[in-house]
Design a protein around this motif. Structure first.
Motif, short mmCIF file in Angstrom:
data_model
loop_
_atom_site.label_atom_id
_atom_site.label_comp_id
_atom_site.label_asym_id
_atom_site.label_seq_id
_atom_site.Cartn_x
_atom_site.Cartn_y
_atom_site.Cartn_z
N LEU A 196 0.82 -1.21 0.00
CA LEU A 196 0.00 0.00 0.00
C LEU A 196 0.85 1.26 0.00
CD1 LEU A 196 -2.70 -0.94 2.66
CD2 LEU A 196 -3.09 -0.66 0.20
N ASP A 197 0.38 2.26 -0.72
CA ASP A 197 0.94 3.61 -0.66
C ASP A 197 -0.03 4.51 0.07
OD1 ASP A 197 3.38 3.31 -2.15
OD2 ASP A 197 2.18 3.15 -3.97
N ALA A 198 0.45 5.64 0.54
CA ALA A 198 -0.43 6.65 1.10
C ALA A 198 -1.33 7.19 -0.01
CB ALA A 198 0.38 7.78 1.72
N CYS A 199 -2.52 7.64 0.39
CA CYS A 199 -3.50 8.25 -0.53
C CYS A 199 -4.10 7.24 -1.50
CB CYS A 199 -2.91 9.43 -1.28
SG CYS A 199 -2.39 10.78 -0.21
N VAL A 200 -4.12 5.97 -1.10
CA VAL A 200 -4.81 4.94 -1.87
C VAL A 200 -6.13 4.63 -1.16
CG1 VAL A 200 -4.76 2.54 -2.65
CG2 VAL A 200 -2.71 3.95 -2.83
N PRO A 201 -7.28 4.85 -1.79
CA PRO A 201 -8.57 4.52 -1.16
C PRO A 201 -8.93 3.06 -1.40
CG PRO A 201 -8.95 5.71 -3.20
CD PRO A 201 -7.46 5.59 -3.05
N VAL A 202 -9.37 2.39 -0.35
CA VAL A 202 -9.73 0.97 -0.43
C VAL A 202 -10.96 0.71 0.42
CG1 VAL A 202 -7.35 0.19 -0.83
CG2 VAL A 202 -8.23 0.35 1.51
N THR A 203 -11.57 -0.44 0.16
CA THR A 203 -12.63 -0.92 1.04
C THR A 203 -12.07 -2.00 1.95
OG1 THR A 203 -13.37 -2.72 -0.42
CG2 THR A 203 -14.33 -0.53 -0.79
N VAL A 204 -12.69 -2.14 3.11
CA VAL A 204 -12.46 -3.29 3.99
C VAL A 204 -13.84 -3.85 4.28
CG1 VAL A 204 -11.56 -4.11 6.19
CG2 VAL A 204 -10.37 -2.28 4.97
N GLU A 205 -14.11 -5.09 3.79
CA GLU A 205 -15.50 -5.57 3.77
C GLU A 205 -15.63 -7.05 4.09
OE1 GLU A 205 -16.92 -6.03 -0.42
OE2 GLU A 205 -15.40 -4.51 -0.85
N PRO A 206 -15.18 -7.50 5.26
CA PRO A 206 -15.36 -8.91 5.59
C PRO A 206 -16.83 -9.22 5.88
CG PRO A 206 -14.58 -7.72 7.50
CD PRO A 206 -14.58 -6.74 6.35
N GLY A 207 -17.15 -10.48 5.74
CA GLY A 207 -18.52 -10.91 6.03
C GLY A 207 -18.59 -12.40 6.22
N VAL A 208 -19.65 -12.83 6.89
CA VAL A 208 -19.92 -14.25 7.09
C VAL A 208 -21.40 -14.49 6.80
CG1 VAL A 208 -20.09 -16.14 8.75
CG2 VAL A 208 -18.11 -14.61 8.79
N HIS A 209 -21.70 -15.49 5.98
CA HIS A 209 -23.08 -15.88 5.70
C HIS A 209 -23.29 -17.32 6.15
CE1 HIS A 209 -26.93 -16.31 3.67
NE2 HIS A 209 -26.47 -17.45 3.15
N LEU A 210 -24.29 -17.53 6.99
CA LEU A 210 -24.64 -18.86 7.46
C LEU A 210 -25.85 -19.34 6.65
CD1 LEU A 210 -24.45 -18.26 11.33
CD2 LEU A 210 -22.63 -19.03 9.78
N PRO A 211 -25.70 -20.35 5.82
CA PRO A 211 -26.80 -20.81 4.96
C PRO A 211 -28.06 -21.10 5.77
CG PRO A 211 -24.76 -21.87 4.31
CD PRO A 211 -24.46 -21.13 5.59
N GLY A 212 -29.18 -20.53 5.29
CA GLY A 212 -30.46 -20.76 5.94
C GLY A 212 -30.75 -19.85 7.12
N ARG A 213 -29.73 -19.14 7.62
CA ARG A 213 -29.92 -18.28 8.79
C ARG A 213 -29.69 -16.81 8.48
NH1 ARG A 213 -26.83 -20.60 13.93
NH2 ARG A 213 -28.48 -19.44 15.01
N GLY A 214 -28.69 -16.55 7.68
CA GLY A 214 -28.35 -15.16 7.38
C GLY A 214 -26.92 -14.87 7.81
N GLY A 215 -26.57 -13.59 7.79
CA GLY A 215 -25.20 -13.27 8.13
C GLY A 215 -24.96 -11.79 8.25
N VAL A 216 -23.67 -11.44 8.33
CA VAL A 216 -23.25 -10.08 8.63
C VAL A 216 -22.19 -9.65 7.62
CG1 VAL A 216 -22.12 -8.58 10.32
CG2 VAL A 216 -23.72 -10.36 11.09
N ARG A 217 -22.33 -8.45 7.10
CA ARG A 217 -21.28 -7.80 6.31
C ARG A 217 -21.11 -6.39 6.86
NH1 ARG A 217 -19.77 -11.03 2.57
NH2 ARG A 217 -18.17 -9.54 1.91
N ILE A 218 -19.85 -5.99 7.01
CA ILE A 218 -19.52 -4.62 7.43
C ILE A 218 -18.49 -4.10 6.44
CG2 ILE A 218 -18.70 -3.12 9.27
CD1 ILE A 218 -19.45 -5.29 11.28
N ASP A 219 -18.77 -2.98 5.82
CA ASP A 219 -17.98 -2.50 4.68
C ASP A 219 -17.75 -1.00 4.82
OD1 ASP A 219 -16.98 -1.80 2.21
OD2 ASP A 219 -18.53 -2.80 1.05
N ASP A 220 -16.50 -0.60 4.80
CA ASP A 220 -16.15 0.82 4.83
C ASP A 220 -15.23 1.18 3.68
OD1 ASP A 220 -17.38 2.11 7.12
OD2 ASP A 220 -16.14 0.82 8.38
N THR A 221 -15.25 2.44 3.28
CA THR A 221 -14.26 3.00 2.37
C THR A 221 -13.33 3.89 3.18
OG1 THR A 221 -15.81 2.99 0.50
CG2 THR A 221 -13.87 4.40 0.31
N LEU A 222 -12.03 3.64 3.03
CA LEU A 222 -11.02 4.39 3.76
C LEU A 222 -9.91 4.82 2.82
CD1 LEU A 222 -11.60 1.43 5.49
CD2 LEU A 222 -10.77 2.92 7.31
#
Length: 370
Positions: A321-347
């Motif tokens: 990475l260099d300075a002044c590079v914009p990226v997302t950080v977006e991990p998530g987990v999906h449990l089949p039949g139940r649902g899941g969580v995603r959290i996503d930011d741009t930095l």
């Protein structure tokens, strides 16, 4: 901005000269816009030793989705309907006015048929591969580009915040996605940065889920991923909420886990960090909890004039990475039949002396019950 675009083209011209190429033909729309200020439909850009020229099938309109063209740039509007701007550009490059010997082209964007057409119109012109030179030039953003991303993020935050204040139970995923996209435009976006994703109940937490006619029910996880485009620059935000009731224990546990992974990824965004190390920081948190096999192939990616740019934050990604590079950080987990969580930011990657990574998407990451 004219001086900015001229400076960008000068950098590319110098790179071409260093590689032994007289001129470059830019056909990828995002690259045309980066170098010219606008990318009219079908337009290409010839960067040469003389004046740089934009070749376009029609006159530039200046509409937001097209951009505002550099006023110092020469423009040739093709008189013949259906004529190929790339062929016209190659014809000029081979003409006595330019006398190019070698023309660098974006082979990763050209079709075989178009490549053959270029050869046929200028048989004495040697075609070389420009590769991803412009994409690499686009990687580090200047402060004006970051300002556009910051505004795009503010618009996305506003649209999402307003949705959270409305009644959600009983509405379909498709309806919520359409409303979010309308709110983006109402707040000044050129349009959505990508198709908005809304997932409820068993659909929640899926990466790039296409909204369905499933209706929101009490107790559901609701995951939303949206982005705004502003002056061509695109951001991304993703959040997960619980509908209408106190979250269940499994929902709290899963949310806390994904939040910890996302925080680890954000904290790893420092100049000089390897792309794969950022991915590992987030991925290892989820992997150690037994979710490794179900994870997406990447933790994040670059954003700018396209929503999915370099760098890719993935296990096998090469580079730092260099300075002044914009990226997302977006991990998530999906449990089949139940649902899941995603959290996503741009930095934006910033050195520690400047406060560390700059968070552009600021909607709360607290697990809210709506």
């Amino acid at each position: 901005m004219s001086d900015v675009y001229a400076a960008r083209r000068a950098v590319l011209r110098d790179r071409c000269a260093a590689a032994g190429n007289t001129a470059a033909l830019i056909t990828r729309p995002a690259n045309v816009r980066y170098l010219a200020g606008a990318s009219p439909a079908g337009a290409v850009l010839l960067v040469g030793t003389a004046d740089d020229v934009l070749f376009s099938p029609g006159a530039p309109t200046g509409e937001p989705d097209e951009g505002r063209l550099d006023e110092q740039l020469a423009v040739t509007v093709l008189a013949t309907p259906g004529a190929d701007p790339a062929v016209a550009a190659a014809d000029l490059a081979a003409s006595p006015a330019v006398l190019a010997e070698t023309l660098a082209v974006e082979e990763h964007h050209l079709t075989v048929a178009r490549h053959r057409a270029l050869r046929s119109v200028a048989p004495r012109l040697r075609l070389a591969d420009l590769g991803t030179a412009v994409e690499q030039q686009r990687l580090v953003k200047d402060e004006e580009e970051i300002a556009c991303l910051r505004i795009a993020a503010e618009i996305a935050d506003q649209a999402l915040g307003e949705l959270l204040e409305s009644i959600l139970v009983g509405r379909t995923e498709r309806h919520l996605a359409l409303e979010l996209e309308r709110r983006l435009v109402d707040h000044g976006a050129d349009g959505p940065a990508f198709p908005t994703s809304v997932g409820t109940g068993p659909n929640s937490g899926r990466s790039r889920h296409r909204p369905s006619d499933r209706r929101v029910e009490e107790g559901d996880f609701l995951s939303v991923c949206l982005g705004a485009a502003y002056r061509g620059y695109r951001c991304e935000i993703g959040r997960t909420f619980v509908i209408g009731t106190t979250p269940a224990d499994w929902q709290i546990e899963l949310y806390d886990l994904v939040f910890a992974a996302q925080r680890a990824g954000r904290e790893a965004l420092v100049p000089g960090a390897a792309y794969r190390d950022v991915d590992h920081a987030a991925r290892s948190v989820l992997d150690s909890a037994g979710h490794g096999e179900a994870l997406a192939p990447w933790t994040g990616h670059g954003v700018g004039l396209e929503i999915d740019e370099d760098p890719q934050l993935a296990p096998a990604a090469m580079g730092k990475l260099d300075a002044c590079v914009p990226v997302t950080v977006e991990p998530g987990v999906h449990l089949p039949g139940r649902g899941g969580v995603r959290i996503d930011d741009t930095l934006v990657v910033r050195p520690e002396a400047d406060g560390g990574p700059e968070l552009l998407t600021i909607t709360t990451k607290e697990l809210l019950a709506l």
